[in-house]
Design an enzyme around this catalytic site. Structure first.
Site, mmCIF file in Angstrom:
data_model
loop_
_atom_site.group_PDB
_atom_site.id
_atom_site.type_symbol
_atom_site.label_atom_id
_atom_site.label_comp_id
_atom_site.label_asym_id
_atom_site.label_seq_id
_atom_site.Cartn_x
_atom_site.Cartn_y
_atom_site.Cartn_z
ATOM 1 N N GLU A 163 0.791 -1.226 0.000
ATOM 2 C CA GLU A 163 0.000 0.000 0.000
ATOM 3 C C GLU A 163 0.832 1.290 0.000
ATOM 4 O O GLU A 163 0.888 1.993 1.004
ATOM 5 C CB GLU A 163 -0.968 0.010 1.182
ATOM 6 C CG GLU A 163 -1.968 -1.113 1.097
ATOM 7 C CD GLU A 163 -3.082 -0.993 2.136
ATOM 8 O OE1 GLU A 163 -3.115 -0.004 2.867
ATOM 9 O OE2 GLU A 163 -3.929 -1.901 2.171
ATOM 10 N N GLU A 352 -5.306 -8.882 0.693
ATOM 11 C CA GLU A 352 -5.927 -8.607 1.992
ATOM 12 C C GLU A 352 -7.411 -8.360 1.810
ATOM 13 O O GLU A 352 -7.812 -7.656 0.878
ATOM 14 C CB GLU A 352 -5.383 -7.313 2.631
ATOM 15 C CG GLU A 352 -4.039 -7.427 3.262
ATOM 16 C CD GLU A 352 -3.581 -6.093 3.845
ATOM 17 O OE1 GLU A 352 -4.427 -5.251 4.227
ATOM 18 O OE2 GLU A 352 -2.358 -5.897 3.900
HETATM 19 C C1 GCO Z 1 -3.724 -2.051 5.319
HETATM 20 C C2 GCO Z 1 -2.616 -2.793 5.873
HETATM 21 C C3 GCO Z 1 -2.922 -3.608 7.082
HETATM 22 C C4 GCO Z 1 -4.111 -3.172 7.912
HETATM 23 C C5 GCO Z 1 -5.411 -3.709 7.398
HETATM 24 C C6 GCO Z 1 -6.611 -3.276 8.194
HETATM 25 O O1 GCO Z 1 -4.249 -2.499 4.341
HETATM 26 O O2 GCO Z 1 -4.073 -1.010 5.846
HETATM 27 O O3 GCO Z 1 -2.013 -3.576 4.913
HETATM 28 O O4 GCO Z 1 -1.738 -3.473 7.772
HETATM 29 O O5 GCO Z 1 -3.965 -3.588 9.210
HETATM 30 O O6 GCO Z 1 -5.629 -3.290 6.102
HETATM 31 O O7 GCO Z 1 -6.718 -1.900 8.204
#
Ligand code: GCO
Length: 449
Positions: A163, A352
């Site tokens: 990200e 994710e």
């Molecule tokens: C993100 C990160 C994670 C977060 C998850 C929940 O996408 O922000 O990769 O570290 O913890 O997404 O917010």
């Protein structure tokens, strides 16, 4: 049709969020170590000093991942655990930790997927200007080479940077993630460019030096819009907004993914930023757009698309929401992979997706979390719809394997398939974890029940 036989089923985490042991065995400080403890930054000024103590408990944790039936585990390396100053000296104890972790995963039949950088930037490099410094892509390459030398005999799947939207957007634009800064466009653009060059150098390094043929991507996120109906013009509008910089600037999909996958910054960047925008060289753009093997993406919810969603959190009064206040919008799992595939043309990995909910260990010692089960089923069934329509979907990684440190939210939000009692470090597999095992065994079909 459904998902392919070799579909990637797994879970994810990130070093700072789970490891703890922030100052042990020669680890150096990173920007989260330094700035989480400054009052006003993180809820209750909580830090990742101990987190889930995964550094000491990884064996126990991997045994639980195995019990949940995970086939893949995506985790990140703490840069300063292996290189305390970011460059130069290598910390052998740090290397040993990840080497043991990888071996333990392989022993459990779980394929490791390494994220090279998930936000915990070395403080020593930050003092030198961090991403503002034109040397920063080289620093990242040096770090990547250390990982490649140490782990590429056993690791096949690599994600360079998690990200970039949040690294720059949350860390230096919005100022709500470490190092909690607010920079100007001119600076943010330079940093973005250096970060993309770092990504390109890392990809090159992996391709040139990895011992087993690497499968490489980066893991952006970005705003996703879902059409309200099936009229072609409504769909077109959702597509346009998803691929539009005016909905998110540094958070947008195109600011990051166009350079990486299409070899150019979006045209509108030149209009939006005017004289702050850079004129990148052809060599730079070639380096940034090294061919990748797939498109990893982190997807949680779709953006506000109806006028009546008045809350910042894109929800209307009483809408289904997670404890992050994120609206439950499972259609995003169909539309976003579709739009991303149409534009970038690579197989999609959901690196994710997950829900924070109000979990606790009940009086019978169980963690009953039907909301999580329902959430995953909804999202996975929409992902399967995309697969059924011929969009190549490589896999789905649930965020997160266990409850952990949710950045500026501290420990308040529980995303895990495994419950962590932070006072005792006792783990309990949630009911959704047992259900996820069955979902994996059914290759996703259970999502339709
Ligand atoms: C993100 C990160 C994670 C977060 C998850 C929940 O996408 O922000 O990769 O570290 O913890 O997404 O917010």
């Amino acid at each position: 049709m459904g998902f392919s036989k070799d579909f990637i089923w797994g879970g994810a985490s990130a070093a700072y969020q789970v490891e703890g042991a922030y100052n042990e065995d020669g680890k150096g400080m990173n920007i989260w170590d330094v700035y989480s403890r400054v009052p006003g930054h993180v809820k209750y000024t909580e830090t990742g000093d101990v987190a889930c103590d995964h550094y000491h408990r990884y064996k126990e944790d991997i045994a639980l991942f195995k019990e949940i039936g995970l086939k893949y585990y995506r985790f990140s390396i703490s840069w300063t655990r292996v290189m305390p100053d970011g460059i130069g000296k290598i910390n052998e104890k740090g290397i040993q930790f990840y080497s043991n972790l990888i071996d333990e995963l392989l022993k459990a039949g779980i394929e490791p997927m390494v994220t090279i950088h998930h936000w915990d930037y070395p403080y020593e490099l930050y003092k030198k200007g961090g991403w503002m410094n034109d040397e920063s892509p080289k620093w990242f390459e040096e770090y990547t080479k250390v990982l490649v030398d140490a782990f590429s005999d056993r690791v096949k799947y690599w994600i360079t940077i998690n990200e970039p939207q949040c690294i720059i957007g949350c860390g230096y634009w919005g100022g709500h993630h470490a190092p909690f800064q607010k920079y100007s466009n001119r600076e943010l653009i330079l940093m973005s460019h250096n970060l993309l060059l770092a990504h390109g150098r890392a990809v090159k390094c992996l391709r040139e030096h990895a011992k087993i043929n690497p499968i490489v991507s980066f893991a952006p996120t970005g705003p996703s819009f879902v059409p309200e109906d099936n009229k072609p013009e409504t769909i077109e509008e959702a597509r346009r907004k998803t691929m539009n910089m005016s909905h998110g600037l540094y958070f947008s999909n195109t600011w990051w993914s166009d350079p990486v996958y299409l070899g150019k910054y979006p045209d509108e960047a030149y209009e939006i930023f005017g004289e702050d925008m850079i004129t990148p060289s052809k060599e730079d753009m070639e380096l940034i757009s090294q061919p990748l093997d797939y498109y990893a993406t982190n997807i949680y919810y779709s953006e506000k698309s109806r006028p009546q969603y008045t809350y910042e959190t894109n929800a209307y009064q009483g809408a289904p929401r997670t404890t992050m206040n994120w609206r439950v919008t499972e259609e995003v799992m169909y539309w976003s992979p579709k739009f991303l595939y149409e534009r970038y043309g690579l197989p999609i990995l959901i690196s994710e997706n997950g829900i924070a909910s109000m979990d606790w260990v009940d009086r019978h010692g169980k963690v009953c979390d039907p909301n999580r089960e329902d959430y995953i089923a909804r999202y996975v069934s929409h992902l399967m719809k995309a697969a059924d329509e011929g969009i190549p979907i490589m896999g789905y990684l649930y965020w997160s394997v266990m409850d952990n440190y949710e950045w500026s939210e501290g420990y308040d939000k529980r995303f895990g398939l495994i419950y962590v009692d932070y006072l005792t470090q006792k783990r309990t597999i949630k009911e959704s974890g047992y259900w996820y095992k069955k979902l994996i065994e059914s290759n996703g079909e259970l999502a339709y029940e």
